[in-house]
Write a protein that holds these residues in place. Structure first.
Motif, short mmCIF file in Angstrom:
data_model
loop_
_atom_site.label_atom_id
_atom_site.label_comp_id
_atom_site.label_asym_id
_atom_site.label_seq_id
_atom_site.Cartn_x
_atom_site.Cartn_y
_atom_site.Cartn_z
N PHE A 1 -3.47 6.60 6.44
CA PHE A 1 -2.56 6.53 5.29
C PHE A 1 -1.99 7.91 4.97
O PHE A 1 -0.80 8.06 4.70
N TYR A 2 -2.84 8.93 5.02
CA TYR A 2 -2.39 10.30 4.78
C TYR A 2 -1.35 10.70 5.82
O TYR A 2 -0.31 11.29 5.48
N GLY A 3 -1.62 10.38 7.08
CA GLY A 3 -0.67 10.70 8.14
C GLY A 3 0.65 9.98 7.97
O GLY A 3 1.72 10.53 8.25
N THR A 4 0.62 8.74 7.49
CA THR A 4 1.84 7.97 7.26
C THR A 4 2.67 8.57 6.13
O THR A 4 3.89 8.72 6.24
N ASN B 1 2.57 12.89 9.37
CA ASN B 1 1.74 13.24 10.52
C ASN B 1 1.45 11.97 11.33
O ASN B 1 2.23 11.04 11.32
N TYR B 2 0.31 11.92 11.98
CA TYR B 2 -0.02 10.77 12.82
C TYR B 2 -0.55 9.65 11.94
O TYR B 2 -1.66 9.72 11.42
N GLY B 3 0.24 8.56 11.77
CA GLY B 3 -0.13 7.47 10.89
C GLY B 3 -0.08 6.12 11.58
O GLY B 3 -0.07 6.02 12.80
N PHE B 4 -0.04 5.07 10.75
CA PHE B 4 -0.04 3.70 11.28
C PHE B 4 1.14 3.48 12.23
O PHE B 4 0.99 2.90 13.31
N GLU B 5 2.33 3.92 11.81
CA GLU B 5 3.53 3.71 12.62
C GLU B 5 3.44 4.45 13.95
O GLU B 5 3.85 3.93 14.99
N SER B 6 2.89 5.66 13.92
CA SER B 6 2.76 6.45 15.15
C SER B 6 1.82 5.78 16.14
O SER B 6 2.07 5.77 17.35
N VAL B 7 0.71 5.21 15.63
CA VAL B 7 -0.22 4.51 16.50
C VAL B 7 0.47 3.34 17.18
O VAL B 7 0.35 3.11 18.39
#
Length: 310
Positions: free
Chosen positions: A91-94, A98-104
Protein backbone atom coordinates in the motif's frame (compact mmCIF):
# COMPACT_ATOMS: atom_id res chain seq x y z
CA UNK A 1 6.95 -9.18 37.51
CA UNK A 2 8.30 -11.96 35.29
CA UNK A 3 5.03 -13.85 35.67
CA UNK A 4 3.04 -10.79 34.58
CA UNK A 5 5.22 -10.46 31.47
CA UNK A 6 4.75 -14.14 30.65
CA UNK A 7 0.98 -13.80 31.00
CA UNK A 8 1.00 -10.69 28.80
CA UNK A 9 3.06 -12.48 26.12
CA UNK A 10 0.80 -15.54 26.24
CA UNK A 11 -2.24 -13.30 25.87
CA UNK A 12 -0.64 -11.45 22.97
CA UNK A 13 0.31 -14.76 21.36
CA UNK A 14 -3.19 -16.22 21.72
CA UNK A 15 -4.81 -13.06 20.35
CA UNK A 16 -2.87 -13.15 17.09
CA UNK A 17 -2.62 -16.92 16.67
CA UNK A 18 -4.88 -18.41 14.00
CA UNK A 19 -6.55 -21.72 14.79
CA UNK A 20 -6.02 -24.85 12.69
CA UNK A 21 -6.58 -25.61 9.83
CA UNK A 22 -6.95 -21.96 8.84
CA UNK A 23 -3.37 -21.14 9.78
CA UNK A 24 -2.10 -23.52 7.05
CA UNK A 25 -4.49 -22.00 4.51
CA UNK A 26 -3.42 -18.46 5.37
CA UNK A 27 0.25 -19.42 5.28
CA UNK A 28 -0.14 -20.94 1.80
CA UNK A 29 -2.00 -17.90 0.41
CA UNK A 30 0.48 -15.47 1.98
CA UNK A 31 3.35 -17.57 0.62
CA UNK A 32 2.04 -17.20 -2.95
CA UNK A 33 1.44 -13.46 -2.50
CA UNK A 34 4.98 -12.92 -1.22
CA UNK A 35 6.61 -15.36 -3.63
CA UNK A 36 5.35 -13.61 -6.78
CA UNK A 37 7.06 -10.20 -6.22
CA UNK A 38 10.16 -11.91 -4.76
CA UNK A 39 10.39 -14.17 -7.81
CA UNK A 40 9.96 -11.19 -10.18
CA UNK A 41 12.84 -9.36 -8.49
CA UNK A 42 15.01 -12.50 -8.57
CA UNK A 43 14.07 -13.19 -12.20
CA UNK A 44 15.08 -9.66 -13.21
CA UNK A 45 18.43 -9.71 -11.41
CA UNK A 46 19.71 -13.28 -11.73
CA UNK A 47 21.35 -14.64 -14.86
CA UNK A 48 19.10 -16.79 -17.05
CA UNK A 49 20.46 -20.17 -18.15
CA UNK A 50 17.90 -20.43 -20.97
CA UNK A 51 17.05 -24.03 -20.12
CA UNK A 52 14.33 -25.79 -22.08
CA UNK A 53 10.76 -24.86 -21.06
CA UNK A 54 12.21 -22.15 -18.76
CA UNK A 55 13.08 -24.92 -16.29
CA UNK A 56 15.65 -22.72 -14.51
CA UNK A 57 12.92 -20.17 -13.69
CA UNK A 58 10.47 -22.88 -12.58
CA UNK A 59 13.06 -24.30 -10.16
CA UNK A 60 13.83 -20.79 -8.90
CA UNK A 61 10.14 -20.15 -8.19
CA UNK A 62 9.78 -23.49 -6.36
CA UNK A 63 12.88 -22.76 -4.27
CA UNK A 64 11.50 -19.36 -3.27
CA UNK A 65 8.16 -20.91 -2.29
CA UNK A 66 9.88 -23.53 -0.11
CA UNK A 67 12.04 -20.93 1.66
CA UNK A 68 9.12 -18.57 2.30
CA UNK A 69 6.97 -21.49 3.49
CA UNK A 70 9.59 -22.43 6.09
CA UNK A 71 9.90 -18.82 7.28
CA UNK A 72 6.14 -18.36 7.57
CA UNK A 73 5.80 -21.59 9.56
CA UNK A 74 8.36 -20.27 12.03
CA UNK A 75 6.27 -17.11 12.30
CA UNK A 76 3.01 -19.07 12.59
CA UNK A 77 2.05 -17.41 15.89
CA UNK A 78 2.14 -13.91 14.41
CA UNK A 79 0.81 -14.72 10.96
CA UNK A 80 -1.83 -11.98 11.10
CA UNK A 81 0.89 -9.40 11.75
CA UNK A 82 2.79 -10.73 8.70
CA UNK A 83 -0.30 -10.23 6.55
CA UNK A 84 -0.82 -6.70 7.83
CA UNK A 85 2.84 -5.80 7.21
CA UNK A 86 2.72 -7.25 3.69
CA UNK A 87 -0.37 -5.25 2.78
CA UNK A 88 1.03 -2.06 4.35
CA UNK A 89 4.30 -2.35 2.38
CA UNK A 90 2.49 -2.71 -0.95
CA UNK A 91 0.00 0.00 0.00
CA UNK A 92 2.87 2.37 0.83
CA UNK A 93 4.51 1.58 -2.51
CA UNK A 94 1.24 2.21 -4.35
CA UNK A 95 0.58 5.58 -2.66
CA UNK A 96 4.12 6.96 -2.91
CA UNK A 97 4.93 5.69 -6.38
CA UNK A 98 7.30 2.90 -5.40
CA UNK A 99 6.76 -0.84 -5.88
CA UNK A 100 3.06 -1.44 -5.16
CA UNK A 101 0.07 -3.57 -6.12
CA UNK A 102 -0.03 -2.23 -9.68
CA UNK A 103 3.70 -2.81 -10.19
CA UNK A 104 3.39 -6.44 -9.07
CA UNK A 105 0.53 -7.00 -11.52
CA UNK A 106 2.36 -5.34 -14.45
CA UNK A 107 5.66 -7.14 -13.84
CA UNK A 108 3.93 -10.51 -13.44
CA UNK A 109 1.98 -10.03 -16.69
CA UNK A 110 5.02 -9.01 -18.73
CA UNK A 111 7.24 -11.72 -17.23
CA UNK A 112 4.76 -14.54 -17.86
CA UNK A 113 4.02 -13.32 -21.39
CA UNK A 114 7.68 -13.14 -22.30
CA UNK A 115 8.45 -16.56 -20.82
CA UNK A 116 5.72 -18.08 -22.98
CA UNK A 117 6.65 -16.13 -26.14
CA UNK A 118 10.31 -15.21 -26.26
CA UNK A 119 11.43 -12.25 -28.39
CA UNK A 120 13.90 -12.92 -31.17
CA UNK A 121 17.32 -11.39 -30.43
CA UNK A 122 19.57 -10.39 -33.28
CA UNK A 123 22.96 -9.99 -31.65
CA UNK A 124 24.65 -9.10 -34.91
CA UNK A 125 28.34 -8.39 -34.74
CA UNK A 126 29.32 -5.39 -36.80
CA UNK A 127 31.47 -6.90 -39.51
CA UNK A 128 32.70 -3.67 -41.05
CA UNK A 129 32.79 -0.23 -39.52
CA UNK A 130 32.31 2.06 -42.47
CA UNK A 131 31.73 5.82 -42.43
CA UNK A 132 28.01 6.52 -42.14
CA UNK A 133 26.81 7.75 -45.57
CA UNK A 134 25.85 11.44 -45.75
CA UNK A 135 26.29 11.69 -42.00
CA UNK A 136 26.47 15.50 -41.72
CA UNK A 137 23.49 16.01 -44.04
CA UNK A 138 21.42 13.44 -42.17
CA UNK A 139 22.21 14.92 -38.75
CA UNK A 140 21.22 18.38 -40.02
CA UNK A 141 18.02 16.97 -41.54
CA UNK A 142 16.87 15.45 -38.22
CA UNK A 143 15.12 18.64 -37.14
CA UNK A 144 13.76 17.42 -33.83
CA UNK A 145 13.49 20.99 -32.50
CA UNK A 146 11.48 22.17 -35.51
CA UNK A 147 7.96 23.18 -34.30
CA UNK A 148 6.39 21.41 -37.27
CA UNK A 149 8.08 18.12 -36.32
CA UNK A 150 7.30 18.53 -32.63
CA UNK A 151 3.64 19.33 -33.34
CA UNK A 152 3.32 16.28 -35.57
CA UNK A 153 4.76 14.03 -32.87
CA UNK A 154 2.36 15.48 -30.29
CA UNK A 155 -0.55 14.95 -32.67
CA UNK A 156 0.47 11.29 -33.10
CA UNK A 157 0.54 10.72 -29.32
CA UNK A 158 -2.93 12.25 -29.00
CA UNK A 159 -4.28 10.10 -31.82
CA UNK A 160 -2.73 6.74 -30.90
CA UNK A 161 -2.54 4.89 -27.56
CA UNK A 162 -3.61 7.93 -25.54
CA UNK A 163 -5.84 5.86 -23.26
CA UNK A 164 -3.30 3.17 -22.32
CA UNK A 165 -3.14 3.15 -18.53
CA UNK A 166 -0.93 1.52 -15.94
CA UNK A 167 2.49 1.81 -17.60
CA UNK A 168 3.71 5.21 -16.47
CA UNK A 169 7.37 4.14 -16.54
CA UNK A 170 7.01 3.38 -20.26
CA UNK A 171 4.95 6.42 -21.25
CA UNK A 172 7.66 7.87 -23.50
CA UNK A 173 8.20 4.55 -25.30
CA UNK A 174 4.45 4.12 -25.80
CA UNK A 175 4.27 7.64 -27.25
CA UNK A 176 7.19 6.87 -29.57
CA UNK A 177 5.28 3.79 -30.72
CA UNK A 178 2.35 6.11 -31.45
CA UNK A 179 4.68 8.13 -33.70
CA UNK A 180 5.83 4.89 -35.36
CA UNK A 181 2.25 3.88 -36.05
CA UNK A 182 1.32 7.25 -37.53
CA UNK A 183 4.37 7.53 -39.81
CA UNK A 184 4.37 3.94 -41.04
CA UNK A 185 0.63 3.98 -41.67
CA UNK A 186 1.02 6.95 -43.99
CA UNK A 187 4.47 6.40 -45.52
CA UNK A 188 4.77 6.12 -49.31
CA UNK A 189 8.10 4.86 -50.61
CA UNK A 190 9.51 7.00 -53.46
CA UNK A 191 13.01 6.53 -54.89
CA UNK A 192 15.66 9.23 -55.12
CA UNK A 193 16.66 10.78 -58.47
CA UNK A 194 18.94 8.56 -60.57
CA UNK A 195 21.85 10.99 -60.43
CA UNK A 196 22.33 10.94 -56.64
CA UNK A 197 20.93 10.81 -53.11
CA UNK A 198 18.31 13.35 -52.13
CA UNK A 199 18.28 13.97 -48.37
CA UNK A 200 14.91 15.40 -47.32
CA UNK A 201 14.61 17.17 -43.99
CA UNK A 202 12.14 15.89 -41.42
CA UNK A 203 9.86 18.89 -41.86
CA UNK A 204 9.95 18.48 -45.64
CA UNK A 205 8.90 14.81 -45.41
CA UNK A 206 5.89 15.81 -43.31
CA UNK A 207 4.30 17.48 -46.36
CA UNK A 208 3.63 14.23 -48.24
CA UNK A 209 5.00 11.40 -46.03
CA UNK A 210 6.95 10.16 -49.02
CA UNK A 211 10.57 9.37 -49.76
CA UNK A 212 13.11 6.58 -49.59
CA UNK A 213 14.55 4.73 -46.60
CA UNK A 214 16.87 7.52 -45.43
CA UNK A 215 14.04 10.08 -45.61
CA UNK A 216 11.84 7.78 -43.53
CA UNK A 217 14.64 7.21 -41.02
CA UNK A 218 15.26 10.95 -40.68
CA UNK A 219 11.59 11.70 -40.04
CA UNK A 220 11.20 8.83 -37.59
CA UNK A 221 14.34 9.77 -35.68
CA UNK A 222 13.35 13.45 -35.52
CA UNK A 223 9.80 12.76 -34.31
CA UNK A 224 10.94 10.20 -31.74
CA UNK A 225 13.61 12.49 -30.38
CA UNK A 226 11.20 15.45 -30.33
CA UNK A 227 9.18 13.73 -27.58
CA UNK A 228 12.04 12.37 -25.49
CA UNK A 229 12.92 9.06 -27.16
CA UNK A 230 16.44 7.98 -28.08
CA UNK A 231 16.72 6.92 -31.75
CA UNK A 232 19.60 5.72 -33.84
CA UNK A 233 20.05 4.98 -37.55
CA UNK A 234 21.46 1.68 -38.82
CA UNK A 235 23.33 1.48 -42.13
CA UNK A 236 23.24 -1.82 -43.97
CA UNK A 237 24.08 -2.68 -47.58
CA UNK A 238 21.83 -0.43 -49.66
CA UNK A 239 19.50 0.42 -46.76
CA UNK A 240 19.13 2.70 -43.72
CA UNK A 241 16.54 2.19 -41.01
CA UNK A 242 15.75 3.63 -37.55
CA UNK A 243 15.79 1.95 -34.15
CA UNK A 244 14.68 3.11 -30.71
CA UNK A 245 16.41 2.52 -27.38
CA UNK A 246 14.22 0.34 -25.15
CA UNK A 247 16.56 -0.10 -22.19
CA UNK A 248 17.57 -3.37 -20.57
CA UNK A 249 16.40 -6.90 -21.23
CA UNK A 250 14.08 -6.48 -18.24
CA UNK A 251 12.50 -3.48 -19.98
CA UNK A 252 12.16 -5.61 -23.10
CA UNK A 253 9.90 -8.01 -21.20
CA UNK A 254 7.40 -5.24 -20.51
CA UNK A 255 7.71 -3.76 -24.00
CA UNK A 256 7.18 -7.19 -25.55
CA UNK A 257 3.98 -7.59 -23.54
CA UNK A 258 2.78 -4.10 -24.47
CA UNK A 259 3.38 -4.59 -28.20
CA UNK A 260 1.82 -8.03 -28.44
CA UNK A 261 -0.97 -7.74 -25.91
CA UNK A 262 -1.94 -4.05 -25.83
CA UNK A 263 -0.66 -1.84 -28.68
CA UNK A 264 -0.10 -3.93 -31.84
CA UNK A 265 -2.10 -7.07 -31.11
CA UNK A 266 -3.19 -7.90 -34.67
CA UNK A 267 0.02 -6.78 -36.39
CA UNK A 268 2.29 -8.82 -34.09
CA UNK A 269 0.06 -11.88 -33.68
CA UNK A 270 2.20 -15.05 -33.54
CA UNK A 271 5.26 -13.01 -34.53
CA UNK A 272 8.49 -12.26 -32.71
CA UNK A 273 10.29 -9.06 -31.78
CA UNK A 274 13.56 -8.32 -33.58
CA UNK A 275 16.16 -6.20 -31.85
CA UNK A 276 19.85 -5.52 -31.39
CA UNK A 277 21.87 -5.51 -28.18
CA UNK A 278 24.78 -3.07 -28.13
CA UNK A 279 28.11 -3.36 -26.34
CA UNK A 280 26.56 -1.84 -23.17
CA UNK A 281 23.80 -4.43 -23.04
CA UNK A 282 21.15 -1.94 -24.18
CA UNK A 283 18.27 -3.11 -26.35
CA UNK A 284 17.39 -1.32 -29.61
CA UNK A 285 14.11 -2.13 -31.36
CA UNK A 286 13.58 -2.03 -35.12
CA UNK A 287 11.34 0.82 -36.43
CA UNK A 288 11.79 0.32 -40.19
CA UNK A 289 9.06 1.33 -42.65
CA UNK A 290 8.86 -2.33 -43.70
CA UNK A 291 7.80 -3.32 -40.16
CA UNK A 292 4.11 -3.44 -39.28
CA UNK A 293 4.87 -3.25 -35.57
CA UNK A 294 7.86 -2.07 -33.50
CA UNK A 295 10.38 -4.89 -33.58
CA UNK A 296 9.23 -6.27 -36.92
CA UNK A 297 11.62 -8.34 -39.10
CA UNK A 298 14.79 -6.69 -40.39
CA UNK A 299 14.97 -5.99 -44.10
CA UNK A 300 18.74 -6.43 -44.03
CA UNK A 301 20.83 -7.89 -41.20
CA UNK A 302 24.49 -7.11 -41.98
CA UNK A 303 25.25 -3.90 -40.09
CA UNK A 304 27.83 -1.63 -41.67
CA UNK A 305 27.48 1.35 -39.35
CA UNK A 306 25.32 3.04 -36.73
CA UNK A 307 24.48 6.68 -36.03
CA UNK A 308 23.21 7.25 -32.48
CA UNK A 309 21.34 10.44 -31.60
CA UNK A 310 21.77 11.13 -27.88
Amino acid sequence: MIKIKQISFQGFKQRFQVKKPWDDVIIFVLNILIAIPVFIIAHQNLVEFNWALNLDRILLFLLIIVIIQLILRLLRTIIIICIILYVLVLFYGTVFGNYGFESVFEDYNSMMYTMSDNPNPQDIIIAKLLPFPNKSKIVSAIEYKNPKVRNFAIMATSKNFKNVKGYSDYRTIIQCFAVFKEINRRWNYVSDPKDGDYIATASESLDYFSGDCDDHSILMAAAVRAIGGTPRLIHTKGHIYPEILIGTLNDLETVNYLIKNVLFVKESHQKQLHYHIDERGQVWLNLDYTAKYPGGPFLSEEILGALTLN
